[in-house]
Design a protein around this motif. Structure first.
Motif, PDB file in Angstrom:
ATOM      1  N   TYR A 109       1.065  -1.143   0.081  1.00 19.44           N
ATOM      2  CA  TYR A 109      -0.019   0.020   0.026  1.00 19.44           C
ATOM      3  C   TYR A 109       0.884   1.328   0.022  1.00 19.44           C
ATOM      4  CZ  TYR A 109      -3.840  -3.176   1.132  1.00 19.44           C
ATOM      5  OH  TYR A 109      -4.691  -4.262   1.096  1.00 19.44           O
ATOM      6  N   GLN A 110       2.158   1.285   0.306  1.00 18.56           N
ATOM      7  CA  GLN A 110       3.043   2.418   0.283  1.00 18.56           C
ATOM      8  C   GLN A 110       2.831   3.256  -0.935  1.00 18.56           C
ATOM      9  OE1 GLN A 110       4.685   3.168   3.392  1.00 18.56           O
ATOM     10  NE2 GLN A 110       4.225   5.074   2.240  1.00 18.56           N
ATOM     11  N   PRO A 111       2.907   2.372  -2.230  1.00 15.45           N
ATOM     12  CA  PRO A 111       2.941   3.434  -3.415  1.00 15.45           C
ATOM     13  C   PRO A 111       1.581   4.310  -3.709  1.00 15.45           C
ATOM     14  CG  PRO A 111       3.720   1.177  -3.840  1.00 15.45           C
ATOM     15  CD  PRO A 111       3.272   1.151  -2.455  1.00 15.45           C
ATOM     16  N   ARG A 112       0.584   3.615  -2.763  1.00 16.97           N
ATOM     17  CA  ARG A 112      -0.722   4.549  -3.084  1.00 16.97           C
ATOM     18  C   ARG A 112      -0.770   5.870  -1.970  1.00 16.97           C
ATOM     19  NH1 ARG A 112      -5.697   0.098  -2.613  1.00 16.97           N
ATOM     20  NH2 ARG A 112      -6.845   2.156  -2.388  1.00 16.97           N
ATOM     21  N   MET A 113       0.485   6.070  -1.352  1.00 14.18           N
ATOM     22  CA  MET A 113       0.493   6.934  -0.371  1.00 14.18           C
ATOM     23  C   MET A 113       1.605   8.165  -0.928  1.00 14.18           C
ATOM     24  SD  MET A 113      -1.408   6.537   2.194  1.00 14.18           S
ATOM     25  CE  MET A 113      -2.217   5.065   2.750  1.00 14.18           C
ATOM     26  N   LEU A 114       2.204   7.891  -2.116  1.00 12.78           N
ATOM     27  CA  LEU A 114       3.086   8.882  -2.537  1.00 12.78           C
ATOM     28  C   LEU A 114       2.463  10.065  -3.038  1.00 12.78           C
ATOM     29  CD1 LEU A 114       5.439   6.388  -4.745  1.00 12.78           C
ATOM     30  CD2 LEU A 114       5.882   7.090  -2.221  1.00 12.78           C
ATOM     31  N   ASP A 115       3.444  11.338  -2.696  1.00 11.85           N
ATOM     32  CA  ASP A 115       2.858  12.596  -3.404  1.00 11.85           C
ATOM     33  C   ASP A 115       1.715  12.909  -2.666  1.00 11.85           C
ATOM     34  OD1 ASP A 115       5.358  12.591  -4.404  1.00 11.85           O
ATOM     35  OD2 ASP A 115       4.555  11.671  -6.007  1.00 11.85           O
ATOM     36  N   LYS A 116       1.128  12.550  -1.464  1.00  7.93           N
ATOM     37  CA  LYS A 116      -0.106  12.751  -0.966  1.00  7.93           C
ATOM     38  C   LYS A 116       0.270  13.603   0.425  1.00  7.93           C
ATOM     39  CE  LYS A 116      -3.225   9.398  -2.771  1.00  7.93           C
ATOM     40  NZ  LYS A 116      -2.381   8.800  -3.889  1.00  7.93           N
ATOM     41  N   SER A 117      -0.837  14.785   0.516  1.00 12.04           N
ATOM     42  CA  SER A 117      -0.891  15.416   1.958  1.00 12.04           C
ATOM     43  C   SER A 117      -1.495  14.408   2.949  1.00 12.04           C
ATOM     44  CB  SER A 117      -1.736  16.606   1.903  1.00 12.04           C
ATOM     45  OG  SER A 117      -3.343  16.152   1.625  1.00 12.04           O
ATOM     46  N   LEU A 118      -1.207  14.796   4.165  1.00 12.91           N
ATOM     47  CA  LEU A 118      -1.425  14.158   5.238  1.00 12.91           C
ATOM     48  C   LEU A 118      -3.033  13.593   5.187  1.00 12.91           C
ATOM     49  CD1 LEU A 118      -1.356  12.726   8.067  1.00 12.91           C
ATOM     50  CD2 LEU A 118      -1.511  14.727   9.239  1.00 12.91           C
ATOM     51  N   GLU A 119      -3.865  14.487   4.863  1.00 12.06           N
ATOM     52  CA  GLU A 119      -5.356  14.239   4.477  1.00 12.06           C
ATOM     53  C   GLU A 119      -5.688  13.461   3.458  1.00 12.06           C
ATOM     54  OE1 GLU A 119      -9.412  16.955   3.697  1.00 12.06           O
ATOM     55  OE2 GLU A 119      -8.035  17.629   5.206  1.00 12.06           O
ATOM     56  N   GLU A 120      -4.911  13.742   2.269  1.00 14.03           N
ATOM     57  CA  GLU A 120      -5.105  12.673   1.319  1.00 14.03           C
ATOM     58  C   GLU A 120      -4.806  11.393   1.603  1.00 14.03           C
ATOM     59  OE1 GLU A 120      -4.526  15.817  -2.335  1.00 14.03           O
ATOM     60  OE2 GLU A 120      -2.775  14.936  -1.596  1.00 14.03           O
ATOM     61  N   ARG A 121      -3.470  11.068   2.564  1.00 15.50           N
ATOM     62  CA  ARG A 121      -3.154   9.797   2.893  1.00 15.50           C
ATOM     63  C   ARG A 121      -4.375   9.357   3.895  1.00 15.50           C
ATOM     64  NH1 ARG A 121       1.828  12.748   3.569  1.00 15.50           N
ATOM     65  NH2 ARG A 121       1.688  12.545   5.891  1.00 15.50           N
ATOM     66  N   VAL A 122      -4.751  10.118   4.679  1.00 11.91           N
ATOM     67  CA  VAL A 122      -5.892   9.329   5.626  1.00 11.91           C
ATOM     68  C   VAL A 122      -6.980   9.054   4.828  1.00 11.91           C
ATOM     69  CG1 VAL A 122      -7.507  10.239   7.400  1.00 11.91           C
ATOM     70  CG2 VAL A 122      -5.162  10.839   7.596  1.00 11.91           C
ATOM     71  N   ALA A 123      -7.408   9.818   3.696  1.00 11.82           N
ATOM     72  CA  ALA A 123      -8.560   9.322   2.952  1.00 11.82           C
ATOM     73  C   ALA A 123      -8.119   7.968   2.250  1.00 11.82           C
ATOM     74  CB  ALA A 123      -8.747  10.530   1.992  1.00 11.82           C
ATOM     75  N   GLU A 124      -6.881   7.945   1.807  1.00 11.12           N
ATOM     76  CA  GLU A 124      -6.670   6.752   1.053  1.00 11.12           C
ATOM     77  C   GLU A 124      -6.234   5.496   1.852  1.00 11.12           C
ATOM     78  OE1 GLU A 124      -5.566   4.737  -2.306  1.00 11.12           O
ATOM     79  OE2 GLU A 124      -5.973   6.980  -2.289  1.00 11.12           O
ATOM     80  N   LEU A 125      -5.989   5.788   3.247  1.00 16.02           N
ATOM     81  CA  LEU A 125      -5.970   4.471   4.171  1.00 16.02           C
ATOM     82  C   LEU A 125      -7.398   4.181   4.509  1.00 16.02           C
ATOM     83  CD1 LEU A 125      -4.522   2.749   6.068  1.00 16.02           C
ATOM     84  CD2 LEU A 125      -4.733   4.639   7.587  1.00 16.02           C
ATOM     85  N   ALA A 126      -8.369   5.114   4.622  1.00 15.93           N
ATOM     86  CA  ALA A 126      -9.669   4.888   4.677  1.00 15.93           C
ATOM     87  C   ALA A 126     -10.442   3.894   3.587  1.00 15.93           C
ATOM     88  CB  ALA A 126     -10.683   6.029   4.913  1.00 15.93           C
TER      89      ALA A 126
END
Length: 209
Positions: free
Chosen positions: A117-134
């Motif tokens: 899942y780490q590739p899905r977090m690249l180049d994202k803000s914290l809020e975008e990473r939280v949304a992606e984790l959800a």
């Protein structure tokens, strides 16, 4: 025909196909004692839900006829004992090789999930990473909702735990989830409520480091 009877008949047809293999509308109709029209209605509904597959079969006499079998998705509707098997295997491993082996097993799972899942977090803000984790957790059945609170802080709630039976017995599952969240989000993550410890849900407070 009322909804309960509709659902019951559908379950019976699925069970027949599970135990008897490919069947035609005529064969299902005869075994159930209902009209072929009624059988076709159920078949059509289950085809729309991707539960059935159909194949045209040639006969010695007469026209070819369609027979129906269960699609792979239908297998999910039948009872499984995967979780009990998992618990039994973990118990055997614990008895045979001790707590350290269990720790390494869960840490290995955490590493694999992090790599996935780490590739899905690249180049994202914290809020975008939280949304992606959800999104990731919802894809895995955790029924997540989240919301910003204040000062770049977020509340992240999981209303379901697909591995609850494992987590109830092996606390390493919860520890590794917490570590996974911290690594994926590159943030401070604290758990304030836990399903495995009697909570109504798992709640995490997420903030910048």
């Amino acid at each position: 025909m009322n909804q309960a009877l509709e659902t019951s008949t559908r379950k019976v047809i699925l069970s027949m196909l599970k135990t008897s293999g490919p069947l035609s509308v005529q064969e299902i109709s005869k075994q159930l004692g209902i009209t072929e029209m009624a059988v076709r209605r159920h078949i059509h509904s289950m085809e729309k839900d991707d539960l059935l597959e159909t194949k045209l079969v040639r006969q010695a006499m007469g026209r070819p006829t369609n027979v129906y079998t269960l699609a792979p998705k239908a297998d999910e509707l039948f009872p499984k004992k995967y979780m009990q098997l998992t618990l039994d295997l973990l118990d055997e491993l614990l008895e045979d090789q001790g707590h350290e082996k269990i720790e390494r097993l869960f840490e290995g799972r955490q590493d694999k999930l992090e790599s996935r899942y780490q590739p899905r977090m690249l180049d994202k803000s914290l809020e975008e990473r939280v949304a992606e984790l959800a999104q990731i957790q919802n894809e895995n059945g955790y029924m997540v909702d989240w919301s910003p609170t204040q000062n770049d802080t977020y509340t992240f709630s999981e209303h379901n735990c697909p591995i609850a039976q494992v987590a109830n017995t092996f606390g390493q599952a919860c520890q590794c989830e917490l570590a996974l969240f911290r690594n994926l989000l590159d943030a401070s993550v604290e758990r304030t409520e836990c399903l495995a410890k009697g909570g109504n849900k798992c709640v995490y407070i997420i903030s910048k480091k």
